[in-house]
Design an enzyme around this catalytic site. Structure first.
Site, PDB file in Angstrom:
ATOM      1  N   HIS A   1       6.426   8.603  -2.530  1.00 57.01           N
ATOM      2  CA  HIS A   1       6.500   7.620  -3.624  1.00 57.01           C
ATOM      3  C   HIS A   1       6.800   8.433  -4.877  1.00 57.01           C
ATOM      4  O   HIS A   1       5.906   9.054  -5.445  1.00 57.01           O
ATOM      5  CB  HIS A   1       5.161   6.887  -3.787  1.00 57.01           C
ATOM      6  CG  HIS A   1       4.789   6.056  -2.603  1.00 57.01           C
ATOM      7  ND1 HIS A   1       5.458   4.903  -2.277  1.00 57.01           N
ATOM      8  CD2 HIS A   1       3.832   6.216  -1.661  1.00 57.01           C
ATOM      9  CE1 HIS A   1       4.913   4.366  -1.187  1.00 57.01           C
ATOM     10  NE2 HIS A   1       3.935   5.145  -0.785  1.00 57.01           N
TER      11      HIS A   1
ATOM     12  N   GLU B   1       7.026   6.772   3.511  1.00 56.24           N
ATOM     13  CA  GLU B   1       6.899   5.590   2.636  1.00 56.24           C
ATOM     14  C   GLU B   1       7.785   5.718   1.407  1.00 56.24           C
ATOM     15  O   GLU B   1       7.382   5.327   0.299  1.00 56.24           O
ATOM     16  CB  GLU B   1       5.441   5.427   2.172  1.00 56.24           C
ATOM     17  CG  GLU B   1       4.407   5.402   3.279  1.00 56.24           C
ATOM     18  CD  GLU B   1       2.976   5.191   2.779  1.00 56.24           C
ATOM     19  OE1 GLU B   1       2.761   4.890   1.599  1.00 56.24           O
ATOM     20  OE2 GLU B   1       2.055   5.338   3.617  1.00 56.24           O
TER      21      GLU B   1
ATOM     22  N   ASN C   1      -1.068  11.645   7.098  1.00 54.35           N
ATOM     23  CA  ASN C   1      -0.136  11.074   6.121  1.00 54.35           C
ATOM     24  C   ASN C   1      -0.709  11.171   4.702  1.00 54.35           C
ATOM     25  O   ASN C   1      -1.883  10.852   4.492  1.00 54.35           O
ATOM     26  CB  ASN C   1       0.075   9.587   6.496  1.00 54.35           C
ATOM     27  CG  ASN C   1       1.244   8.932   5.797  1.00 54.35           C
ATOM     28  OD1 ASN C   1       2.356   9.462   5.816  1.00 54.35           O
ATOM     29  ND2 ASN C   1       1.000   7.776   5.186  1.00 54.35           N
TER      30      ASN C   1
ATOM     31  N   GLU D   1      -4.330   9.815   3.517  1.00 56.08           N
ATOM     32  CA  GLU D   1      -4.793  10.108   2.147  1.00 56.08           C
ATOM     33  C   GLU D   1      -6.232  10.595   2.081  1.00 56.08           C
ATOM     34  O   GLU D   1      -7.036  10.110   1.272  1.00 56.08           O
ATOM     35  CB  GLU D   1      -4.618   8.862   1.263  1.00 56.08           C
ATOM     36  CG  GLU D   1      -3.188   8.370   1.214  1.00 56.08           C
ATOM     37  CD  GLU D   1      -3.012   7.057   0.453  1.00 56.08           C
ATOM     38  OE1 GLU D   1      -3.973   6.576  -0.165  1.00 56.08           O
ATOM     39  OE2 GLU D   1      -1.890   6.510   0.485  1.00 56.08           O
TER      40      GLU D   1
ATOM     41  N   ASP E   1       9.911   5.514  -1.807  1.00 53.77           N
ATOM     42  CA  ASP E   1      10.541   4.655  -2.805  1.00 53.77           C
ATOM     43  C   ASP E   1      10.760   5.516  -4.048  1.00 53.77           C
ATOM     44  O   ASP E   1      10.056   6.499  -4.261  1.00 53.77           O
ATOM     45  CB  ASP E   1       9.758   3.364  -3.107  1.00 53.77           C
ATOM     46  CG  ASP E   1       8.259   3.540  -3.253  1.00 53.77           C
ATOM     47  OD1 ASP E   1       7.814   4.607  -3.729  1.00 53.77           O
ATOM     48  OD2 ASP E   1       7.524   2.604  -2.900  1.00 53.77           O
TER      49      ASP E   1
HETATM   50  O1  9MR Z   1       2.342  -1.504  -0.025  1.00 57.73           O
HETATM   51  C1  9MR Z   1       0.965  -1.722   0.162  1.00 57.73           C
HETATM   52  C2  9MR Z   1       0.474  -2.833  -0.740  1.00 57.73           C
HETATM   53  O2  9MR Z   1       1.040  -4.064  -0.328  1.00 57.73           O
HETATM   54  C3  9MR Z   1      -1.043  -2.907  -0.721  1.00 57.73           C
HETATM   55  O3  9MR Z   1      -1.494  -3.841  -1.671  1.00 57.73           O
HETATM   56  C4  9MR Z   1      -1.610  -1.533  -1.026  1.00 57.73           C
HETATM   57  C5  9MR Z   1      -3.121  -1.524  -1.002  1.00 57.73           C
HETATM   58  O4  9MR Z   1      -3.639  -0.306  -1.412  1.00 57.73           O
HETATM   59  O5  9MR Z   1      -1.136  -0.600  -0.073  1.00 57.73           O
HETATM   60  C6  9MR Z   1       0.239  -0.430  -0.150  1.00 57.73           C
HETATM   61  O6  9MR Z   1       0.681   0.565   0.746  1.00 57.73           O
HETATM   62  C7  9MR Z   1       0.159   1.878   0.548  1.00 57.73           C
HETATM   63  C8  9MR Z   1       0.082   2.548   1.890  1.00 57.73           C
HETATM   64  O7  9MR Z   1      -0.660   1.764   2.793  1.00 57.73           O
HETATM   65  C9  9MR Z   1      -0.509   3.928   1.791  1.00 57.73           C
HETATM   66  N1  9MR Z   1       0.202   4.737   0.819  1.00 57.73           N
HETATM   67  C10 9MR Z   1       0.422   4.129  -0.478  1.00 57.73           C
HETATM   68  C11 9MR Z   1       1.077   2.758  -0.311  1.00 57.73           C
HETATM   69  C12 9MR Z   1       1.428   2.154  -1.666  1.00 57.73           C
HETATM   70  O8  9MR Z   1       0.272   1.915  -2.416  1.00 57.73           O
END
Ligand code: 9MR
Length: 316
Positions: A195, A225, A159, A116, A227
């Site tokens: 997402h 990732e 990513n 990101e 969903d």
């Molecule tokens: O799913 C993850 C969540 O448990 C954490 O609190 C969050 C913190 O920012 O990160 C989430 O995972 C992220 C991933 O690492 C990067 N892409 C977006 C995902 C969803 O927010």
């Protein structure tokens, strides 16, 4: 490979979760446990316990591991966020990338090396992270080089999200990875987080076209990732939304399956109840919950979304 993001604390506390994860998936991404604040909470002091637990689970069940993530502006410990001066930031970044990739050498199939990096503006720029602020864009190429030196066999990915359809952010990422490739930086692929919301998800043709742009560069791709929210932004009663969700999963996964250089699809969790989208802070943020975003319901029943993914893999 068909993957899921897993959390160490659920593996410990929920035997059904562990059973379903081992039965259904052959690829694992630690949802949080390899992030900077977890593994290097204070400078040069390491805690791999939770991440190692997931890697051990994967190895026991013959699952491959996707490392997530070496360099990200988020979930950084405070000490790193507050570091100043190019030399100090470069040294900390290099130590982090080399140590974490080195710790998992031979155990991780692929790494999300940089996650990101771009902003969500109409004209996306590299986010003003501690890395960008002190090192400029070069932090990206360097991170890939250090990761490659530490684990030469791991596939290395950039990513990001909101790049599954045409737009300025996609163009920015495409331009970045083209430059990295041209410069001989060891980058092997691009991950599309995916997402999405069933109300406005990219179409199969859009996503297939995007995937092709990257594979034409000689890169691998993956869905990293996925969903699919069917929260209140999606109209219709729940059965209607559930069917739309099934079709959305099928359509996006099919775009990956159709391209031989798309090597994996990872869903961002196992049952709906543990999804990040259902955590209070994100619920408030999205304002549309409950999202019911994953393949399994809260009792581990297979949802129609599961069949949608299966259809895509079977070419139905
Ligand atoms: O799913 C993850 C969540 O448990 C954490 O609190 C969050 C913190 O920012 O990160 C989430 O995972 C992220 C991933 O690492 C990067 N892409 C977006 C995902 C969803 O927010």
């Amino acid at each position: 490979l068909v993957g899921a993001a897993l959390a160490a604390h659920h593996l410990t506390s929920d035997t059904q979760y562990a059973t379903v994860a081992a039965r259904e998936f052959n690829y694992v991404t630690p949802e949080n446990e390899m992030k900077w604040s977890y593994v290097e909470p204070s400078p040069n002091s390491w805690d791999f316990a939770a991440a190692d637990q997931i890697v051990a689970f994967a190895s026991k069940h013959n699952m491959k591991v996707k490392g997530h993530t070496l360099v990200w502006h988020s979930q950084l410990p405070k000490w790193m966020e507050e570091l100043t001066g190019a030399e100090a930031v470069r040294a900390a970044l290099e130590r982090h990338v080399r140590t974490v990739a080195g710790h998992y050498k031979g155990k991780v199939y692929a790494w999300d090396v940089v996650n990101e990096a771009f902003s969500d503006d109409s004209k996306p720029v590299l986010r003003n992270s501690v890395f960008q602020k002190h090192l400029g864009e070069e932090f990206i190429a360097q991170s890939f080089r250090w990761a490659h030196e530490a684990d030469p066999d791991a596939l290395l990915f950039y990513n990001d999200y909101s790049i599954e359809y045409p737009g300025a952010k996609l163009d920015a990422v495409y331009s970045l990875v083209s430059r990295l490739k041209a410069a001989g930086v060891p980058i092997h692929g691009v991950g599309f987080q995916s997402h999405v919301n069933a109300a406005d998800a990219p179409t199969n043709a859009q996503f297939a076209g995007v995937i092709k742009r990257f594979t034409d560069l000689g890169l691998l791709v993956n869905i990293s990732e996925i969903d699919v929210s069917i929260g209140s932004k999606v109209s219709g009663d729940l059965p209607t939304r559930v069917t739309l969700q099934r079709n959305t999963y099928r359509s996006l996964v099919a775009a990956c399956v159709a391209n031989p250089k798309c090597h994996s699809v990872t869903v961002w969790g196992v049952p709906d109840k543990y999804s990040w989208l259902n955590m209070p802070e994100f619920w408030t943020w999205a304002g549309q919950g409950p999202h019911y975003p994953l393949l399994f319901d809260d009792s581990y029943g297979k949802k129609p979304a599961y069949d949608g993914v299966l259809d895509a893999f079977c070419g139905r």
